[in-house]
Design an enzyme around this catalytic site. Structure first.
Site, PDB file in Angstrom:
ATOM      1  N   ASN A 150       3.317  14.931   7.439  1.00  0.00           N
ATOM      2  CA  ASN A 150       4.150  13.727   7.391  1.00  0.00           C
ATOM      3  C   ASN A 150       4.476  13.341   8.823  1.00  0.00           C
ATOM      4  OD1 ASN A 150       5.653  11.719   5.946  1.00  0.00           O
ATOM      5  ND2 ASN A 150       7.511  12.739   6.622  1.00  0.00           N
TER       6      ASN A 150
ATOM      7  N   THR B  71      -1.946   1.869   0.840  1.00  0.00           N
ATOM      8  CA  THR B  71      -2.205   0.500   1.307  1.00  0.00           C
ATOM      9  C   THR B  71      -2.374  -0.436   0.120  1.00  0.00           C
ATOM     10  OG1 THR B  71      -3.166   1.283   3.361  1.00  0.00           O
ATOM     11  CG2 THR B  71      -3.794  -0.924   2.649  1.00  0.00           C
ATOM     12  N   ASP B  72      -1.348  -1.287  -0.068  1.00  0.00           N
ATOM     13  CA  ASP B  72      -1.358  -2.226  -1.192  1.00  0.00           C
ATOM     14  C   ASP B  72      -0.993  -3.634  -0.749  1.00  0.00           C
ATOM     15  OD1 ASP B  72       1.241  -1.730  -0.539  1.00  0.00           O
ATOM     16  OD2 ASP B  72       1.885  -1.072  -2.529  1.00  0.00           O
TER      17      ASP B  72
ATOM     18  N   LYS C  12       3.634  -7.428 -15.145  1.00  0.00           N
ATOM     19  CA  LYS C  12       4.619  -6.633 -14.408  1.00  0.00           C
ATOM     20  C   LYS C  12       5.352  -7.587 -13.474  1.00  0.00           C
ATOM     21  CE  LYS C  12       4.898  -2.784 -11.159  1.00  0.00           C
ATOM     22  NZ  LYS C  12       4.143  -1.705 -10.520  1.00  0.00           N
TER      23      LYS C  12
ATOM     24  N   MET D 253      -3.823   5.790  -1.298  1.00  0.00           N
ATOM     25  CA  MET D 253      -2.942   5.135  -2.279  1.00  0.00           C
ATOM     26  C   MET D 253      -1.845   4.297  -1.645  1.00  0.00           C
ATOM     27  SD  MET D 253      -4.619   6.338  -4.753  1.00  0.00           S
ATOM     28  CE  MET D 253      -3.713   5.578  -6.091  1.00  0.00           C
TER      29      MET D 253
END
Ligand code: NAD
Length: 308
Positions: free
Chosen positions: A159, A221-222, A67, A219
């Site tokens: 939110n 935190t990358d 990717k 999902m």
């Protein structure tokens, strides 16, 4: 060589294809049949962009690919998504490029499917209430995939800028599930499963918010420095990831690990739960799926698109 653009990807793969592809690739990773190769991610010194590569090879499906892409923070001024990616698939016998597959829809579908797979495997029995934290681009995909997975009876949303969850309310109502925007104390206390999908760099969901048996799919935190959960919440959870080493370096677990409250060996492969090698949920604890995302997920779904 095939070229599959974003429109064609949407015709070729759907949430079910993504769910099946994530289940298969997570099991291949746990069995050491699928391997991620070192990731490159660099500032290019232009347009404030980060650009990189995430290569991998899955022997089970004979899928070899990479990717390529990254993050262009000013793209919204051009009415384009800030995250842009493209997937290249290669013939593992010859090295010839077989396909160039647009990667934006695939990234969104596979991230949502990863959380859904974790909910399917780790949710407390008879889960009824789903919490979702975050209302950006990825949130709609996450909610759709989660609502496909279990018969939730209510969605609670939060939110950090209130009043921006109407698109999530519409999705929940399409599934005949009532949606309520609420505060984190209520969301954490009432939800059986919680998805976090923000770009926060400080804890949003605190240890004290989460009461009783709960599954959290973290999902957002990358990257090193991002954080959605208080580290003590992570430290008390039964932790799973697609790739524990990456989770400890740049996923949600990075903070508990750097504080010495969690070891990389405490984080288990979600694929082991899917194959039956690991037991998964023990009982009334908090389970965490730290989904920081790997290129193997993208190439798995790109392969499904090519086959379709
Ligand atoms: P987005 O920019 O469209 O939305 C970001 C969301 O985070 C919004 O709801 C915003 O209000 C919220 N937010 C921003 N700062 C916050 C703060 N300080 N506290 C609480 N909430 C805050 O982004 P997106 O496309 O929806 O992606 C969300 C996150 O998921 C990003 O961090 C992205 O990098 C990550 N992501 C991860 C994967 C993976 O494989 N794990 C895949 C895709 C995206």
């Amino acid at each position: 060589m095939q070229w599959i653009d974003e429109l064609s990807v949407k015709k070729c793969v759907d949430r079910k294809a993504a769910f099946d592809a994530m289940k298969a690739v997570f099991q291949a990773m746990d069995a050491n049949h699928a391997q991620s190769f070192p990731v490159v991610r660099e500032a290019i010194g232009h347009a404030d962009a980060l650009f990189g590569f995430k290569p991998g090879f899955d022997r089970d499906s004979m899928t070899l690919g990479v990717k390529a892409g990254g993050y262009w923070p000013n793209n919204h001024q051009r009415n384009l998504a800030n995250h842009q990616s493209t997937i290249l698939l290669f013939n593992p016998d010859t090295g010839q490029c077989e396909a160039v597959v647009a990667g934006n829809e695939i990234t969104a579908l596979r991230t949502a499917a990863a959380a859904a797979v974790s909910i399917h495997a780790l949710a407390p029995a008879k889960s009824k209430v789903l919490g979702i934290i975050g209302a950006g681009h990825q949130s709609a995909y996450q909610l759709e995939a989660a609502l496909d997975t279990l018969p939730f009876e209510q969605v609670l949303g939060w939110n950090h800028r209130s009043g921006r969850m109407r698109h999530l309310q519409a999705i929940a109502e399409q599934h005949n599930v009532p949606f309520v925007e609420t505060d984190l104390t209520h969301l954490g206390a009432e939800s059986d499963c919680i998805i976090t999908i923000t770009s926060s760099f400080s804890p949003v969901l605190l240890d004290s918010h989460v009461v009783g048996p709960t599954h959290i799919a973290a999902m957002g935190t990358d990257t090193v420095g991002k954080q959605e959960l208080e580290a003590s919440l992570v430290a008390r959870a039964n932790c799973f990831a697609e790739l524990p080493v990456q989770s400890a370096q740049l996923g949600e677990c990075q903070h508990a690990v750097s504080q010495g409250d969690l070891a990389v060996g405490d984080i288990q492969c979600i694929g082991g739960v899917l194959s039956g090698r690991l037991s998964g949920r023990h009982g009334g604890e908090v389970t965490l799926f730290d989904g920081s995302g790997v290129g193997l997920q993208d190439i798995a779904l790109a392969r499904a698109a090519l086959r379709a």
